[in-house]
Design a protein around this motif. Structure first.
Motif, PDB file in Angstrom:
ATOM      1  N   ASN A  33       0.804  -1.220   0.000  1.00 50.93           N
ATOM      2  CA  ASN A  33       0.000   0.000   0.000  1.00 50.93           C
ATOM      3  C   ASN A  33       0.846   1.284   0.000  1.00 50.93           C
ATOM      4  OD1 ASN A  33      -2.401   1.453  -0.018  1.00 50.93           O
ATOM      5  ND2 ASN A  33      -2.479   1.555   2.215  1.00 50.93           N
ATOM      6  N   PRO A  34       1.743   1.438  -0.970  1.00 45.96           N
ATOM      7  CA  PRO A  34       2.618   2.620  -0.961  1.00 45.96           C
ATOM      8  C   PRO A  34       1.866   3.902  -1.315  1.00 45.96           C
ATOM      9  CG  PRO A  34       2.938   1.397  -2.972  1.00 45.96           C
ATOM     10  CD  PRO A  34       1.991   0.589  -2.130  1.00 45.96           C
ATOM     11  N   LYS A  35       2.253   4.970  -0.656  1.00 49.83           N
ATOM     12  CA  LYS A  35       1.760   6.316  -0.993  1.00 49.83           C
ATOM     13  C   LYS A  35       2.824   7.065  -1.785  1.00 49.83           C
ATOM     14  CE  LYS A  35      -1.955   5.605   1.336  1.00 49.83           C
ATOM     15  NZ  LYS A  35      -2.874   4.763   0.636  1.00 49.83           N
ATOM     16  N   ASN A  36       4.073   6.638  -1.608  1.00 49.75           N
ATOM     17  CA  ASN A  36       5.213   7.183  -2.338  1.00 49.75           C
ATOM     18  C   ASN A  36       6.046   5.999  -2.816  1.00 49.75           C
ATOM     19  OD1 ASN A  36       5.031  10.175  -1.543  1.00 49.75           O
ATOM     20  ND2 ASN A  36       4.947   9.120   0.407  1.00 49.75           N
ATOM     21  N   ILE A  87      -0.609   8.201  -5.876  1.00 44.81           N
ATOM     22  CA  ILE A  87       0.709   7.714  -5.474  1.00 44.81           C
ATOM     23  C   ILE A  87       1.755   8.574  -6.173  1.00 44.81           C
ATOM     24  CG2 ILE A  87       2.310   5.759  -5.450  1.00 44.81           C
ATOM     25  CD1 ILE A  87      -0.149   3.914  -5.620  1.00 44.81           C
ATOM     26  N   GLN A  88       2.737   9.044  -5.413  1.00 42.49           N
ATOM     27  CA  GLN A  88       3.840   9.813  -5.988  1.00 42.49           C
ATOM     28  C   GLN A  88       4.939   8.847  -6.426  1.00 42.49           C
ATOM     29  OE1 GLN A  88       4.825  13.710  -3.958  1.00 42.49           O
ATOM     30  NE2 GLN A  88       3.973  12.524  -2.254  1.00 42.49           N
ATOM     31  N   PHE A  89       5.385   8.996  -7.659  1.00 37.34           N
ATOM     32  CA  PHE A  89       6.446   8.153  -8.204  1.00 37.34           C
ATOM     33  C   PHE A  89       7.660   9.019  -8.525  1.00 37.34           C
ATOM     34  CE2 PHE A  89       2.613   5.796  -9.265  1.00 37.34           C
ATOM     35  CZ  PHE A  89       2.959   4.504  -8.924  1.00 37.34           C
ATOM     36  N   LEU A  90       8.822   8.454  -8.255  1.00 35.71           N
ATOM     37  CA  LEU A  90      10.069   9.103  -8.625  1.00 35.71           C
ATOM     38  C   LEU A  90      11.022   8.015  -9.113  1.00 35.71           C
ATOM     39  CD1 LEU A  90      11.856  11.662  -8.719  1.00 35.71           C
ATOM     40  CD2 LEU A  90      12.613  11.081  -6.407  1.00 35.71           C
ATOM     41  N   GLU A 131       4.452   3.066 -16.454  1.00 38.91           N
ATOM     42  CA  GLU A 131       4.940   3.730 -17.670  1.00 38.91           C
ATOM     43  C   GLU A 131       5.036   5.243 -17.451  1.00 38.91           C
ATOM     44  OE1 GLU A 131       5.925   2.043 -20.360  1.00 38.91           O
ATOM     45  OE2 GLU A 131       5.322   0.147 -19.472  1.00 38.91           O
ATOM     46  N   GLY A 132       5.850   5.880 -18.238  1.00 38.14           N
ATOM     47  CA  GLY A 132       5.907   7.332 -18.265  1.00 38.14           C
ATOM     48  C   GLY A 132       6.684   7.975 -17.136  1.00 38.14           C
ATOM     49  N   CYS A 133       7.607   7.261 -16.525  1.00 35.53           N
ATOM     50  CA  CYS A 133       8.449   7.856 -15.477  1.00 35.53           C
ATOM     51  C   CYS A 133       9.743   8.345 -16.108  1.00 35.53           C
ATOM     52  CB  CYS A 133       8.773   6.829 -14.388  1.00 35.53           C
ATOM     53  SG  CYS A 133       7.409   6.471 -13.302  1.00 35.53           S
ATOM     54  N   ILE A 176       2.635  11.773 -10.430  1.00 34.98           N
ATOM     55  CA  ILE A 176       1.557  11.363  -9.527  1.00 34.98           C
ATOM     56  C   ILE A 176       0.525  10.606 -10.348  1.00 34.98           C
ATOM     57  CG2 ILE A 176      -0.238  12.124  -7.935  1.00 34.98           C
ATOM     58  CD1 ILE A 176       1.516  14.616  -7.415  1.00 34.98           C
ATOM     59  N   GLN A 177       0.214   9.382  -9.878  1.00 31.31           N
ATOM     60  CA  GLN A 177      -0.759   8.537 -10.561  1.00 31.31           C
ATOM     61  C   GLN A 177      -1.526   7.759  -9.504  1.00 31.31           C
ATOM     62  OE1 GLN A 177       0.879   6.115 -13.761  1.00 31.31           O
ATOM     63  NE2 GLN A 177      -0.591   4.499 -13.319  1.00 31.31           N
TER      64      GLN A 177
END
Length: 174
Positions: free
Chosen positions: A114-117, A144-147, A131-133, A140-141
């Motif tokens: 259950n990640p939020k980041n 959830i924040q992705f880095l 996709e699209g990182c 943000i999708q």
């Protein structure tokens, strides 16, 4: 279509829903059965090997084939980054995704952790179906924040990469 003939009681039980009466019935032994009973196979549960407590649902995904999680130098750098972010090991979780053929998707990871980041450090987000990182650009999708950034080994060798990562992770609300 040819008629189906059998005297096997298990096969008859599976094929017929009505009561059958037979005179001079000789029951064959189970060993003589001409079919095999197979259990219904369900999808095996994926077990995630993680490092950390995950109290704040912050997921770091790495890809390191030579270590279980982090090398000694990378772990020291990681602890310094956590301290600078005012986080502890209990707050985050590290997943070493070094087996891309494992069938692991982000949906399955999300179910378990259950990640939020989610921060990808050297691990390709596409391997989990994200996709699209772009490198060092916050995405943000689905809340959830992705880095996606460099591996610790790359950042240890190149201070410019470390600076780019640091500038990007500071933008996340951790």
């Amino acid at each position: 279509m040819s008629p189906l003939n059998t005297s096997n009681p298990l096969a008859l039980q599976a094929l017929m829903s009505e009561t059958i009466f037979d005179i001079d019935f000789q029951s064959p032994s189970i060993d003589d059965a001409s079919f095999e009973i197979r259990p219904i196979q369900t999808e095996s549960e994926i077990v995630l090997k993680t490092y950390g407590g995950n109290n704040k649902n912050i997921l770091f995904v790495i890809s390191d084939n030579s270590n279980e999680f982090l090398s000694a130098d990378a772990e020291i750098a990681f602890m310094k980054i956590l301290k600078a972010l005012k986080l502890a090991l209990e707050d985050i979780v590290v997943l070493n995704h070094n087996e891309p053929d494992k069938g692991l998707t982000f949906g399955k990871v999300k179910e378990k952790l259950n990640p939020k980041n989610c921060i990808f450090l050297g691990a390709e987000p596409q391997l989990l179906g994200i996709e699209g990182c772009a490198e060092n650009i916050l995405k943000i999708q689905d809340d959830i924040q992705f880095l996606y950034s460099y591996s610790f080994e790359e950042m240890l060798r190149d201070t410019e990469k470390k600076r780019l990562f640091w500038d990007a992770i500071k933008l996340m609300s951790l």
